[in-house]
Structures are given as structure tokens and as C-alpha cells.
Design a protein around this motif. Structure first.
Motif, short mmCIF file in Angstrom:
data_model
loop_
_atom_site.label_atom_id
_atom_site.label_comp_id
_atom_site.label_asym_id
_atom_site.label_seq_id
_atom_site.Cartn_x
_atom_site.Cartn_y
_atom_site.Cartn_z
N HIS A 38 36.92 47.64 44.93
CA HIS A 38 36.69 45.92 45.78
C HIS A 38 38.09 45.85 46.87
O HIS A 38 37.53 44.87 47.61
N ILE A 39 39.05 46.48 46.70
CA ILE A 39 40.64 46.56 46.91
C ILE A 39 40.28 47.34 48.05
O ILE A 39 40.41 48.77 48.01
N GLY A 78 46.44 41.44 47.37
CA GLY A 78 47.49 40.42 47.97
C GLY A 78 47.32 38.95 46.27
O GLY A 78 47.20 39.30 45.60
N PRO A 79 48.29 38.39 46.41
CA PRO A 79 48.36 37.31 45.37
C PRO A 79 47.27 36.74 44.64
O PRO A 79 46.72 36.28 45.77
N GLY A 80 47.29 37.63 42.89
CA GLY A 80 45.41 36.52 42.79
C GLY A 80 44.38 37.75 43.28
O GLY A 80 43.49 37.54 42.18
N ARG A 81 44.57 38.20 44.24
CA ARG A 81 43.21 38.98 44.28
C ARG A 81 43.45 40.36 43.23
O ARG A 81 44.02 41.40 43.27
N THR A 82 42.04 41.12 42.74
CA THR A 82 42.29 41.57 41.49
C THR A 82 40.77 43.00 42.04
O THR A 82 40.39 42.22 42.95
N GLU A 83 41.02 43.21 41.21
CA GLU A 83 39.64 44.56 41.81
C GLU A 83 38.31 43.37 40.95
O GLU A 83 37.17 43.53 41.17
N GLY A 84 39.04 42.67 40.32
CA GLY A 84 37.79 41.70 39.82
C GLY A 84 36.87 40.14 40.00
O GLY A 84 36.88 39.44 39.55
N ASN A 85 37.90 39.82 41.12
CA ASN A 85 37.35 38.71 41.39
C ASN A 85 36.81 38.97 42.78
O ASN A 85 37.70 39.89 43.68
N VAL A 86 37.02 37.87 43.60
CA VAL A 86 37.13 37.74 44.63
C VAL A 86 37.01 36.42 45.86
O VAL A 86 36.93 35.61 44.73
#
Lengths: 351, 551
Positions: free
Chosen positions: B382-383, B258-266
Motif C-alpha cells: 500500500h506504500i 512518510g513519517p507515521g505512514r505504514t503498510e497498515g494505515n492510510v
């Protein structure tokens, strides 16, 4: 926006270049992550009236919950179970359950509504870190093992290490042995190969134990049969699980009798083990027209006119036949036990 | 560390702490201090209190399983206060008139007493049974969610295995619990277990003899299952569940792209307060649903079945649905699969179904490791994938679901036959064929559907969607206006992992090993007909073309 560096940029950039990607394709030609969408405020955030209404709604649900729980207590007391009245069990179950359900739903929907309509609902961001420990932590952990080895000498003192492994291998073995007495001392193979039928045992009705005269068995009828005296045994169920029999009468000319079994039926009255040769369910469904016996568990089908051979389903062997005749009073009796073990196959069945 | 995505929430906290403390806060402060000085729990609260949980309806399936397990523990504990796990024969003398004077085991008699003489007893029996059914159903759906979104990939392979163990334990709990009332239906279930165990080569007869404490049915099995059901299995289950949760926290939850979501955040809601309120509330809703079902719908009316007796049986006998796939495997075996090996009987009609079930379960457990081997991808993921974006995985899953589904349907072969006025033989024959052919059909259908959906996503990402607005051009031509997606909407369609088959290359010794060959072939099978995500270049080209048309 407080998401600098977290919400934008493609995820592939985040990967450590040293980690193999395998089939995964890493390209610079990826579309950029557009970052977070602008936040849309909820109605309750824009309109204090809506906010208040939601608050009242949550409180109402919590209130209903209290009413439900109190109602459950009331139902428990006001609608007891009246012995001999199954309807009272239903009322008690129903009203008690309804009260409890309301008590639970009130809390549940209230809390969720609170969270969704009143609590701060804006997404937050947390950074992920690689799952592996940092190099420093891992070095410390390795050091722990190194010291453990050095101070105990387990890597050096082979005699201790090997005897320890030996001891650890041997110590559970008594634990296996002690389970032998889960079952009595007898050999199951001997028990499984015999039933309580023997020469002269009368065939009696299941479950009453009333003996059956040959003349009672009319053409086309079927009887569920147990050996005489079964009901008085302490191990009644274990014996019944082997000795249950189905008794049917067919026209003698319909029966295809193999050599050596000519005398096993009495004027077309035949007795077969009721225990399926597949996994032991009772083969209780008799199709009068086709003379088929059907097991309701796995649909193994046995043809009674052909000595109960398997014509369908997973079973392999025919149902064992109980040789029968009549005694001096005209009652049906067994000539002997079955000539083979009854019920499910087992490894040593023919051994 | 958490970061707020809104400017508003990032504003400094209002000066609540400056207010004089009320009695309430004084008590809370005292209690918090008391506990922290003895447990240093503040560290845990700081670490976990604002942990972020992403939101998606499918993430609730595991929660449903967890919460129904809590309901099982609560209702089960109540039942243990009344249930007597004994096979000693008694004459029933309780309130249920039709069985008065009948001989039965103490287990069944006490079950009847719970149902007819204890207020709320029947309700809690039914709560326990419905909760158990929901538990297993939720675990199954949760596993499917994990599978089809690829949430089993690194670093979550071990948690997949723990979850798999939980699934097996749930089945074992279900079967042992189902057997406890010692009624006619469950007794026939035990009889089938007895027959299956006896069919195991070499050791089967003895294992069966030890399990039942003598000849079937004996007087031991209910007591032994009771120990397993309320002590050993739940203890392992709770331990495995704990490990499952700890790893969930360590690995953090997956999220969908989703927008703003990356493998590096939750991205999502913090435990305190939003997630706690939602999840806590959800527990009560699940409990409420179970309670409502239990008060409305009868389950397992053992009083209608009566006590176990090896001779009678009712037509249409079948196990609880979750054991159906095992029972169906037994039913689908054609006749005469048993043979003699010298003096010994080899029951392939038992062994093959058992092996089929074991292999099926082993494949489920091993899949993450297989896919990791095929892709050779050592990155953390993580995605969560949309199922369409991993067509081969989704197709394999569809094949597995079909195989399971056919086995499951086979457990009701007789009921299917009577309901649809068919012969049992024809139903079995069709299911036997479907068991072999069905997985291949669903594999290909699922794969085609995935690829078609991917193509549609590409189309929409590049050319926008049909707006339904017809415009007449100056030249008289009619066109439908295509509306472009916003960057946010497009991102959901284009941000997925792209994989291509491995190129077969010699290793550093200049050799191509058999393993490498196999792996190249497997990766080719997985990714040969891949649809690549829309690239930046393509989008820019598209914009140019649009601009050219419009000018």
C-alpha cells in the motif's frame, strides 16, 4: 498523539509471517518509523484576522461564480448568432464560455480554498485490514456454494450439467448469424475487383465532370479525374472510392513502359488509380520535378516514370494503371477497366 | 475507524447538540430520517463518510480523468439533441457561407448547424472535444503514475486491468466520436480503418464489408458508430468506471512513504468534509479549464475540411493525437512487406503494425502479473514506490514510453520533415532506427539515473546534506559543515521495499525446474544491482563516527 501502534514501528512487522515475501527482504535492521511529525498550525488557526480574511475570500469567489453564471445567461441573450455573420458566432462562443468558466472557477477555487485554509486540515489515520475476507466469512461463502451444489445437485446430475453447458454454448450462435445482414447479400470480392470504368468511358474532371481533351493535358500538368457519369450515380461515393484517377502528361521518352502496356498511354498521357495500395488514402500529392506521387497519409511514394512502382513507404504494389486512348472527338477515354483490383490489398485480391 | 493524529482534534466535541434545534436542523433531521427509514443509508455514510484519502499531486491525475468524463457526458448529451447521425445526402443551407449549396451528409450538415446556428453549440462541441482529449491524456498519465509507483501490486492487479479496459474504451470512444461529423479529415481516418481491416488475413474483407454495410464508405457507418459512441461504449465505460471506484474504496488508496505512514494505515483527509470540498472544487476547476480552453481555442474546425469525398485530401493529414501511435506504426513499415501465399494476398505491412500494437497493449495489461511472478511477493503493498527505488521497473517503463513515443512521433513524420526542412525519408529512417534502439537506450539511461539517485539518497541519509557553511578548524583546515537530516526527513529516503534476487534452490523433490531457473534469472535481472536502504546499523555507526570526530 493518538497514534499508538499506528504511526510507528516498521511496516514489515505488520506482515503476517505466513505470507511469502518472495524477493522481498525482511530484516530487523531497518530504521524505525519515526511516527508522525508534530502538527504545525496554519496562520488562520493562529490569527482570527487571517481566518476572517480567508472566509471573505472564499465568499468572494462564490460571489464571482454567481456573477459569471449570470454573465453567461446575459451573453446568451445579448449576443445571439446573426445568420451570415461568423463574427457573431465567435462573440457568442467566447462570452458565453467566459461567463460559464467564471461560474465554474468561482465554485472550484472557492471550495478548494475553503478546504485548504479553513477546514480542519490535520491528517487523520485509518487502519487498513487485509483485503481477503476473514476465515469465518470465507467459510460461510464456501458453505453457500456447497449448499447451492447440494440443493441443486449440479455436481451430481451430470446429464443436466452437460446439457446446460451445451445449451449455453449454442444459444449465442444465432446472435452471430443475425449480423450477416449488416451488409447486402452481394459478395464483396466481386465488388472490390471492378470499378465503373469500361471501354469508352470518358475521363472527366473531378469534381465538375467536364470531359478532358488530350490537347488540354499539357506537359507537366496533372488532372484529378472521375469517370463520366459518376456524379449522377446514387452510390457516387462508393464508386468514386474505387474509380478516382490521376492523369499526368510526361515526355514519352521519360516513361519506362513494360511489355503489353505500350498502348496504355496516349502520347505520354498516363492515368493511374488515385487510391493508395496501402490503406486507400488518395495519393494526391504530385511532385512535378521528380514525377513522384506521394500519399499524404503514410508517405508511400510511387514513381510515375516506372509505372507507379513503390519507391518508399509502407505500400507494396504499384498503383494500377488505367489504359486510355482518345475517342473520335479527341476526348480521353478508358480502353477498359483496370486490369487488377484498385486500392488496399485484401486476402482474396488475386483469388 | 479513524484516529486523529492531533491531540487538539481528539478533544470531545463541543456541546452543539445541546442547543435547541433551529428550523434548518429540524428540516435536515426530518429529511435524513425520511431517507434513512427507506434506504438505511446511514450505514453507508458511517462506513464511507470519514474514509481517509491521502494527498499527493499525482493522485489527482485519475480525478482529472473522472471529472473530464463527467464533462464529456454533460456536453455530449447536449450535442445529441442537435446531431443527426445520418449519411443521407443533403444540400447545405446553413449560416456558414463558404459551404452553402454544397452536397454533404446530414451528419456534417447538422454538425455545422450545431457550430453556426445553435447558440453555445460551437462552445459545447469544443468543450466535448477538449474534454475528450483531456480524458485520454489524464488516463495515460494516471496509468504512468500507477506504473512508476508500483501501485498495481497486490491487491490492485484487477483494478489495473479494469483501468486498462477503461483506457481502451476511451480510445474507442475517441475514435468513434471523431468520425461522427463525417468531414474530410475523419473520413480519411475511416478510409484507413477500412484499408487496415481489409488487410486482415482470411476474414478481413468480410469484416470490413459487414462493418461498413457494403462497400466503403457506404451509408451505414456513421449511424453504427453513433450507436457505439453514445450507447454501447459509454454503458460499458460507466460500468467499468463503477467497478474501478468500488475497488478503489475496497483496496483503499495507496500513499507515499512518510513519517507515521505504514503498510497498515492510510493517512490523509476524511471524505467529509475536506476531501469532498477539495475534490468537488477540483471538479469545477477542471470543468472551468475545459470551458475556458473551449471558448478560446478552436478544435476540429470541420467547416474548413468540408464533406468527405474519397478523392481529395489535404497534406499533413494526421489523426487526433491519441490515435497517433497506431498511425505511426503503419508509417514505419518499410516497402514491400506484402507477399502472396498461393492465390492469397498477405499484407504484412498491415498485419505487423496491428500485431505490434496488440502486443504493446498486452504487455501493458500483463505487467503486474509478470512482476508478481518475478518477485514471488504475496504481500499486500500500500506504500507507493518512488520510481528510483524500483530501478528495473522504472527502466522498463521508460523503454515502453520511448517505444510509444517513437510510434507517436512517426504519425507526424511529414510535419516533422516540413518543419525542420528534412526529407520525409530521412525522418522515417531515423524513427525506424529509434524504434528498435531507443527503448534500449532509455532503459539503460533510466536505470542508471535511478541507481544514481538511490546512491545520492543513501549519501544524504547517512552523511546529511551540504549546508553551504564553511568552517575553519583550529588547525587551519577548511571544511564544509554537513547538516544531518531530521528523523522525519530521513525516513522518506530510507523506507522502501528492498528486494534481492532469488537463490536457485531445488524444490522438495530435489529438482530445479526450468520455471524456477527462468524465475531466478528474471529476479536476477530485476534486482542484481540493487541499492539497499540504509540500515539501522549503518546509521548508528555513522553517529559513532561523527561523535568521534567531534570530540
Amino acid at each position: 498523539m493518538a497514534d499508538q501502534g499506528t504511526g510507528s514501528g516498521t511496516d514489515v512487522e505488520k506482515y503476517d509471517a505466513a505470507v511469502p515475501t518472495g524477493t522481498g527482504i525482511v530484516t530487523s535492521d531497518r530504521i524505525e518509523n519515526p511516527g508522525f511529525e508534530p502538527v504545525r498550525l496554519r496562520v488562520s488557526e493562529l490569527d482570527p484576522k487571517k481566518d476572517k480574511a480567508n472566509e471573505r475570500r472564499v465568499a468572494l469567489m462564490f460571489g464571482l461564480s454567481m456573477i459569471g453564471s449570470a454573465g453567461a445567461i446575459a451573453a446568451y441573450i445579448i449576443f445571439p448568432i446573426v445568420p451570415g455573420d461568423p463574427g457573431s458566432v465567435r462573440t457568442n462562443t467566447f462570452l458565453l464560455g467566459l461567463g460559464l468558466a467564471l461560474g465554474l472557477f468561482g465554485i472550484g477555487f472557492g471550495a478548494v480554498h475553503w478546504a485548504k485554509s479553513l477546514m480542519d486540515g490535520h491528517d487523520l489515520v485509518e487502519f487498513r485490514h487485509g483485503t481477503r475476507g476473514s476465515d469465518a466469512t470465507r467459510a460461510k461463502a464456501a458453505e453457500v456454494f456447497h449448499l447451492g451444489n447440494k440443493e441443486s445437485g449440479i455436481g451430481r446430475r451430470h446429464l443436466i450439467r452437460n446439457t446446460l453447458i451445451g445449451a449455453l454454448v449454442f444459444f449465442p450462435l444465432p446472435g452471430i448469424v443475425v449480423f450477416r445482414d449488416l451488409a447486402p447479400a452481394a459478395d464483396p470480392n466481386q465488388l472490390l475487383k471492378f470499378t465503373m470504368w469500361k471501354k469508352g468511358t470518358r475521363l472527366t474532371k473531378d469534381p465538375s465532370g467536364v470531359p478532358i481533351k488530350a490537347s488540354d493535358v499539357t506537359l507537366g500538368s496533372v488532372f484529378h479525374v472521375i469517370p463520366d457519369g459518376l456524379n449522377d450515380l446514387p452510390d457516387k461515393l462508393e464508386q468514386k472510392a474505387k474509380a478516382a484517377v490521376l492523369l499526368m502528361r510526361l515526355k514519352p521518352e521519360d516513361l519506362h513502359v513494360s511489355k503489353g502496356r505500350e498502348s496504355w498511354n496516349y502520347q505520354g498521357i498516363i492515368a493511374y488509380s488515385k487510391i493508395c495500395t496501402h490503406v486507400g488514402c488518395p495519393v494526391a500529392l504530385y511532385e512535378q520535378q521528380t514525377h513522384h506521387l506521394l500519399c499524404p497519409c503514410h508517405q508511400s511514394t510511387f514513381d510515375i516514370t516506372h509505372e507507379a512502382e513503390v519507391i518508399f513507404g509502407p505500400a507494396n504494389r504499384p498503383l494500377p494503371q488505367l489504359p486510355i486512348t482518345i475517342d473520335s472527338e479527341g476526348y480521353l477515354v478508358a480502353q477498359s477497366d483496370f486490369h487488377e483490383p484498385v486500392g488496399p490489398s485484401f486476402w482474396e485480391r488475386k483469388h | 475507524m479513524t484516529v486523529d493524529t492531533t491531540a487538539a482534534a481528539a478533544a470531545p466535541a463541543t456541546g452543539e447538540s445541546d442547543l435547541p434545534p433551529t428550523t434548518g436542523t429540524r428540516v435536515t433531521n426530518w429529511a435524513a430520517n425520511y431517507i434513512d427509514e427507506r434506504t438505511s443509508i446511514s450505514g453507508l455514510v458511517k462506513e464511507l463518510g470519514r474514509k481517509i484519502f491521502p494527498d499527493h499531486w499525482s493522485f489527482m491525475l485519475g480525478e482529472v480523468a473522472l471529472y473530464s468524463f463527467v464533462v464529456i457526458l454533460l456536453s455530449g448529451t447536449f450535442l445529441t439533441f442537435f446531431f443527426q447521425p445520418s449519411m443521407a445526402v443533403v444540400t447545405y443551407n446553413g449560416s456558414y457561407a463558404p459551404l452553402k449549396g454544397i452536397q454533404m451528409s446530414t451528419a456534417l450538415s447538422s454538425t455545422l448547424n450545431i457550430s453556426f446556428d445553435v447558440r453555445g453549440g460551437l462552445l459545447l462541441r469544443q468543450v466535448h472535444h477538449w474534454a475528450a482529449l483531456l480524458f485520454i491524456a489524464a488516463i495515460g498519465l494516471h496509468m504512468l503514475r500507477i506504473y512508476f509507483t508500483g501501485a498495481f501490486r497486490k491487491p490492485r492487479e484487477i483494478n489495473w486491468i479494469i483501468g486498462f479496459v477503461l483506457f481502451i474504451l476511451a480510445l474507442a470512444e475517441g475514435f468513434t466520436g471523431y468520425s461522427l461529423p463525417d468531414d474530410l479529415l475523419s473520413g480519411n481516418g475511416l478510409r484507413i480503418i477500412n484499408g487496415m481491416v481489409e488487410g486482415i488475413p482470411v476474414v478481413g474483407t468480410w469484416i470490413d464489408y459487414l462493418l461498413f454495410g457494403g462497400e466503403f464508405p457506404g451509408t451505414a457507418i456513421i449511424g453504427r458508430f453513433y450507436s457505439l459512441h453514445i450507447l454501447l461504449l459509454p454503458a460499458i465505460l460507466v460500468a467499468a468506471l463503477g467497478a474501478h471506484m468500488v475497488l478503489l474504496i475496497v483496496n483503499k488508496h495507496t500513499q507515499f512513504a512518510g513519517p507515521g505512514r505504514t503498510e497498515g494505515n492510510v493517512v490523509g483527509s476524511p471524505i467529509m468534509p475536506v476531501f469532498a470540498a477539495k475534490a468537488g472544487g477540483f471538479f469545477f476547476i477542471i470543468f472551468g479549464v475545459i470551458m475556458l480552453t473551449a471558448s478560446f481555442v478552436t478544435i476540429n474546425p470541420v467547416w474548413l475540411y468540408g464533406p468527405y469525398d474519397p478523392s481529395p485530401i489535404s497534406a499533413g493529414t494526421q489523426p487526433d493525437w491519441y490515435i497517433g501511435f497506431a498511425d505511426g506504426a503503419l508509417r514505419l513499415v518499410p516497402p514491400h512487406w506484402e507477399f502472396m501465399l498461393g492465390p492469397y494476398t498477405v499484407s504484412m505491412n498491415i498485419i505487423i503494425p496491428i500485431l505490434v500494437l496488440l502486443v504493446l497493449l498486452a504487455l501493458v495489461a500483463a505487467y503486474p502479473f509478470f512482476e508478481a511472478w518475478v518477485t514471488g511477493d504475496k504481500r499486500e503493498h500500500h506504500i507507493a514506490d518512488r520510481p528510483r527505488n524500483a530501478p528495473t521497473r522504472t527502466a522498463i517503463g521508460a523503454a515502453g514510453v520511448t517505444f510509444y513515443g517513437v510510434l507517436w512521433a512517426a504519425a507526424s513524420s511529414d510535419l516533422i520533415a516540413t518543419h525542420f526542412m528534412l526529407t520525409v525519408e530521412s525522418v522515417i529512417h531515423v524513427l525506424q532506427a529509434l524504434l528498435i534502439v531507443g527503448p534500449f537506450i532509455s532503459y539503460h539511461v533510466a536505470k542508471r539515473i535511478c541507481i544514481a539517485l538511490q546512491k545520492k539518497d543513501r549519501e544524504v541519509a547517512l552523511h546529511g546534506f551540504e549546508s553551504g557553511r564553511i568552517v575553519r578548524l583550529p588547525g587551519g583546515e577548511y571544511v564544509e559543515v554537513h547538516e544531518q537530516l531530521s528523523d522525519y526527513e530521513r525516513w522518506k529516503l530510507v523506507s522502501f521495499d528492498d528486494n534481492a534476487p532469488i537463490m536457485l534452490r531445488p524444490n522438495k523433490d530435489g529438482k530445479i525446474t526450468a520455471g524456477a531457473r527462468l524465475r531466478a534469472r528474471a529476479s536476477n535481472w530485476f534486482f542484481e544491482d540493487r541499492i539497499a536502504p540504509v540500515s539501522l546499523t549503518e546509521i548508528e555507526q555513522q553517529h559513532h563516527e561523527h561523535a568521534a570526530v567531534e570530540s
